[in-house]
Design a protein around this motif. Structure first.
Motif, PDB file in Angstrom:
ATOM      1  N   GLY A   1      36.249  45.706  27.097  1.00 60.04           N
ATOM      2  CA  GLY A   1      35.076  44.065  27.087  1.00 60.04           C
ATOM      3  C   GLY A   1      34.243  43.572  27.929  1.00 60.04           C
ATOM      4  N   SER A   2      34.226  42.212  28.391  1.00 57.84           N
ATOM      5  CA  SER A   2      33.025  41.912  29.056  1.00 57.84           C
ATOM      6  C   SER A   2      33.373  40.623  30.341  1.00 57.84           C
ATOM      7  CB  SER A   2      32.604  41.446  28.824  1.00 57.84           C
ATOM      8  OG  SER A   2      32.494  40.563  27.863  1.00 57.84           O
ATOM      9  N   SER A   3      35.272  40.777  30.444  1.00 57.58           N
ATOM     10  CA  SER A   3      35.363  39.452  31.571  1.00 57.58           C
ATOM     11  C   SER A   3      36.971  40.195  31.849  1.00 57.58           C
ATOM     12  CB  SER A   3      36.018  38.062  30.707  1.00 57.58           C
ATOM     13  OG  SER A   3      37.120  38.373  29.853  1.00 57.58           O
ATOM     14  N   TYR A   4      36.924  39.921  33.646  1.00 57.79           N
ATOM     15  CA  TYR A   4      38.014  40.622  34.226  1.00 57.79           C
ATOM     16  C   TYR A   4      38.814  39.845  35.186  1.00 57.79           C
ATOM     17  CZ  TYR A   4      34.628  43.776  32.684  1.00 57.79           C
ATOM     18  OH  TYR A   4      33.690  44.981  30.755  1.00 57.79           O
ATOM     19  N   LEU A   5      39.751  39.746  35.012  1.00 60.18           N
ATOM     20  CA  LEU A   5      41.153  38.759  36.514  1.00 60.18           C
ATOM     21  C   LEU A   5      40.993  40.413  37.898  1.00 60.18           C
ATOM     22  CD1 LEU A   5      42.964  37.354  37.239  1.00 60.18           C
ATOM     23  CD2 LEU A   5      44.220  38.343  36.472  1.00 60.18           C
ATOM     24  N   LEU A   6      40.118  39.279  38.247  1.00 62.12           N
ATOM     25  CA  LEU A   6      40.155  40.211  40.279  1.00 62.12           C
ATOM     26  C   LEU A   6      41.069  40.425  40.789  1.00 62.12           C
ATOM     27  CD1 LEU A   6      38.180  41.185  42.344  1.00 62.12           C
ATOM     28  CD2 LEU A   6      38.330  39.017  43.209  1.00 62.12           C
ATOM     29  N   VAL A   7      41.729  41.392  41.090  1.00 63.83           N
ATOM     30  CA  VAL A   7      42.754  41.699  41.705  1.00 63.83           C
ATOM     31  C   VAL A   7      42.944  41.791  43.004  1.00 63.83           C
ATOM     32  CG1 VAL A   7      45.332  44.142  41.582  1.00 63.83           C
ATOM     33  CG2 VAL A   7      44.469  42.861  39.422  1.00 63.83           C
ATOM     34  N   ALA A   8      41.886  43.126  43.341  1.00 62.96           N
ATOM     35  CA  ALA A   8      41.176  42.968  44.442  1.00 62.96           C
ATOM     36  C   ALA A   8      40.020  43.920  45.075  1.00 62.96           C
ATOM     37  CB  ALA A   8      41.969  44.660  45.122  1.00 62.96           C
ATOM     38  N   VAL A   9      39.315  43.962  46.267  1.00 60.50           N
ATOM     39  CA  VAL A   9      38.211  44.010  46.127  1.00 60.50           C
ATOM     40  C   VAL A   9      38.108  43.965  47.593  1.00 60.50           C
ATOM     41  CG1 VAL A   9      37.027  42.031  47.561  1.00 60.50           C
ATOM     42  CG2 VAL A   9      35.783  43.362  45.949  1.00 60.50           C
ATOM     43  N   GLU A  10      36.665  45.852  48.048  1.00 59.32           N
ATOM     44  CA  GLU A  10      36.851  46.596  48.920  1.00 59.32           C
ATOM     45  C   GLU A  10      35.438  46.823  49.687  1.00 59.32           C
ATOM     46  OE1 GLU A  10      37.772  51.159  50.288  1.00 59.32           O
ATOM     47  OE2 GLU A  10      38.684  49.832  48.401  1.00 59.32           O
ATOM     48  N   GLN A  11      35.326  46.638  50.273  1.00 62.99           N
ATOM     49  CA  GLN A  11      33.949  46.895  51.133  1.00 62.99           C
ATOM     50  C   GLN A  11      33.733  48.040  51.740  1.00 62.99           C
ATOM     51  OE1 GLN A  11      31.486  43.694  52.955  1.00 62.99           O
ATOM     52  NE2 GLN A  11      30.657  45.574  54.470  1.00 62.99           N
ATOM     53  N   GLN A  12      32.807  49.095  51.624  1.00 61.50           N
ATOM     54  CA  GLN A  12      32.361  50.423  51.480  1.00 61.50           C
ATOM     55  C   GLN A  12      31.134  50.315  52.289  1.00 61.50           C
ATOM     56  OE1 GLN A  12      32.236  52.720  47.802  1.00 61.50           O
ATOM     57  NE2 GLN A  12      35.223  52.870  47.706  1.00 61.50           N
ATOM     58  N   GLU A  13      31.355  51.730  53.450  1.00 60.09           N
ATOM     59  CA  GLU A  13      30.769  51.099  54.178  1.00 60.09           C
ATOM     60  C   GLU A  13      29.979  52.885  53.921  1.00 60.09           C
ATOM     61  OE1 GLU A  13      30.101  49.428  57.710  1.00 60.09           O
ATOM     62  OE2 GLU A  13      30.612  47.562  56.188  1.00 60.09           O
TER      63      GLU A  13
ATOM     64  N   TYR B   1      35.468  46.392  43.522  1.00 63.07           N
ATOM     65  CA  TYR B   1      36.454  45.594  42.564  1.00 63.07           C
ATOM     66  C   TYR B   1      37.543  46.454  41.352  1.00 63.07           C
ATOM     67  CZ  TYR B   1      32.764  42.557  43.365  1.00 63.07           C
ATOM     68  OH  TYR B   1      31.747  41.760  45.160  1.00 63.07           O
ATOM     69  N   THR B   2      38.622  46.167  41.995  1.00 60.78           N
ATOM     70  CA  THR B   2      39.273  46.246  40.803  1.00 60.78           C
ATOM     71  C   THR B   2      39.900  45.376  40.401  1.00 60.78           C
ATOM     72  OG1 THR B   2      40.853  47.829  42.997  1.00 60.78           O
ATOM     73  CG2 THR B   2      41.695  47.379  41.309  1.00 60.78           C
ATOM     74  N   LEU B   3      40.118  44.992  39.051  1.00 58.74           N
ATOM     75  CA  LEU B   3      39.960  44.570  37.811  1.00 58.74           C
ATOM     76  C   LEU B   3      41.211  44.526  36.486  1.00 58.74           C
ATOM     77  CD1 LEU B   3      36.113  44.312  37.304  1.00 58.74           C
ATOM     78  CD2 LEU B   3      37.343  42.607  38.685  1.00 58.74           C
ATOM     79  N   ARG B   4      41.407  43.907  36.187  1.00 57.84           N
ATOM     80  CA  ARG B   4      42.446  43.399  35.029  1.00 57.84           C
ATOM     81  C   ARG B   4      41.776  43.650  33.910  1.00 57.84           C
ATOM     82  NH1 ARG B   4      47.084  45.302  34.707  1.00 57.84           N
ATOM     83  NH2 ARG B   4      47.678  45.154  36.247  1.00 57.84           N
ATOM     84  N   VAL B   5      41.642  44.127  32.931  1.00 63.47           N
ATOM     85  CA  VAL B   5      41.121  43.922  31.613  1.00 63.47           C
ATOM     86  C   VAL B   5      41.496  42.756  31.102  1.00 63.47           C
ATOM     87  CG1 VAL B   5      40.430  44.307  29.438  1.00 63.47           C
ATOM     88  CG2 VAL B   5      39.567  45.991  30.794  1.00 63.47           C
ATOM     89  N   ILE B   6      40.987  41.479  30.161  1.00 57.81           N
ATOM     90  CA  ILE B   6      41.822  40.487  30.121  1.00 57.81           C
ATOM     91  C   ILE B   6      40.958  40.216  28.845  1.00 57.81           C
ATOM     92  CG2 ILE B   6      42.910  39.588  32.342  1.00 57.81           C
ATOM     93  CD1 ILE B   6      40.102  37.778  32.066  1.00 57.81           C
ATOM     94  N   SER B   7      40.353  41.069  28.262  1.00 58.23           N
ATOM     95  CA  SER B   7      39.149  40.199  26.541  1.00 58.23           C
ATOM     96  C   SER B   7      40.598  40.955  25.832  1.00 58.23           C
ATOM     97  CB  SER B   7      38.381  41.702  26.898  1.00 58.23           C
ATOM     98  OG  SER B   7      37.246  41.328  27.680  1.00 58.23           O
TER      99      SER B   7
ATOM    100  N   PHE C   1      42.967  46.869  27.632  1.00 61.63           N
ATOM    101  CA  PHE C   1      43.374  45.180  27.681  1.00 61.63           C
ATOM    102  C   PHE C   1      44.126  45.458  28.405  1.00 61.63           C
ATOM    103  CE2 PHE C   1      45.955  41.877  25.774  1.00 61.63           C
ATOM    104  CZ  PHE C   1      45.237  41.293  26.361  1.00 61.63           C
ATOM    105  N   ARG C   2      44.457  44.855  30.038  1.00 56.17           N
ATOM    106  CA  ARG C   2      45.233  44.172  30.538  1.00 56.17           C
ATOM    107  C   ARG C   2      45.705  45.878  31.348  1.00 56.17           C
ATOM    108  NH1 ARG C   2      50.615  43.434  26.584  1.00 56.17           N
ATOM    109  NH2 ARG C   2      49.905  41.133  26.036  1.00 56.17           N
ATOM    110  N   ASP C   3      44.409  47.262  31.042  1.00 57.22           N
ATOM    111  CA  ASP C   3      44.139  48.152  32.497  1.00 57.22           C
ATOM    112  C   ASP C   3      43.814  47.539  33.043  1.00 57.22           C
ATOM    113  OD1 ASP C   3      45.504  49.941  30.377  1.00 57.22           O
ATOM    114  OD2 ASP C   3      43.935  50.713  29.412  1.00 57.22           O
ATOM    115  N   LEU C   4      43.995  48.060  34.669  1.00 57.33           N
ATOM    116  CA  LEU C   4      43.164  48.563  35.557  1.00 57.33           C
ATOM    117  C   LEU C   4      42.068  49.070  35.734  1.00 57.33           C
ATOM    118  CD1 LEU C   4      46.056  48.329  38.775  1.00 57.33           C
ATOM    119  CD2 LEU C   4      44.627  46.366  37.579  1.00 57.33           C
ATOM    120  N   ILE C   5      41.098  49.564  36.259  1.00 56.56           N
ATOM    121  CA  ILE C   5      39.529  49.343  36.535  1.00 56.56           C
ATOM    122  C   ILE C   5      38.917  48.887  37.518  1.00 56.56           C
ATOM    123  CG2 ILE C   5      38.977  49.708  33.832  1.00 56.56           C
ATOM    124  CD1 ILE C   5      37.140  47.612  34.090  1.00 56.56           C
TER     125      ILE C   5
END
Length: 163
Positions: free
Chosen positions: A56-68, A83-89, A95-99
């Motif tokens: 899909g093309s829109s995502y619900l933010l679950v977590a974010v991490e900065q890598q160096e 960005y750890t996201l839940r697919v909400i399209s 649909f509903r999976d984490l990516i």
């Protein structure tokens, strides 16, 4: 009295229509990078062409991490946001999976404090879109990368029903 209620109802209905039109303008779907034909991985390149249907093309933010990471050649520190996201399209196969989507050379657009407020339900959920999403498969693994992350000013329900 009835006329007064009818006029209030019409005003409220007009406001709802105006809000939905404004939110339609606020919603911009994510974009996807062009897929190059590959002679060494022709099946994978065909699968990458249907990536928009899968995630899909829109995502619900679950977590974010900065890598160096440090580049060993020139000892330069490189930043990436994961960005750890839940697919909400709703029409997406995942649909509903984490990516996870990685944006190189960019700091996270959401701070930890704001993410904590969302987790504690003190702020509304955060909907994100990405520019130039691309899928990479390598030695038994895979990754999703993008060139840019943007926050959308829409509700979860509007993002779910948009596509």
């Amino acid at each position: 009295m009835v006329e007064n209620l009818n006029s209030k109802f019409q005003k409220a209905n007009a406001q709802v229509k105006d809000n939905s039109l404004n939110n339609e303008d606020n919603f911009k779907p994510s974009t996807f990078a062009p897929v190059r034909e590959s002679k060494t991985a022709p099946v994978q390149s065909q699968l990458d062409k249907v990536l928009p249907m899968i995630i899909g093309s829109s995502y619900l933010l679950v977590a974010v991490e900065q890598q160096e990471s440090t580049d060993p050649k020139n000892v330069e520190v490189q930043i990436a946001s994961v960005y750890t996201l839940r697919v909400i399209s709703r029409k997406a196969k995942a649909f509903r999976d984490l990516i996870q989507i990685k944006v190189k050379n960019a700091k996270p657009i959401i701070g930890e404090e704001e993410l904590d407020k969302v987790l504690l339900q003190q702020a509304k959920p955060i909907i994100l879109r990405f520019e130039d999403i691309a899928h990479y498969a390598y030695m038994g693994g895979e990754a999703l990368n993008a060139s840019k992350a943007e926050r959308l000013d829409v509700s979860v329900q509007e993002a779910m029903n948009h596509e």
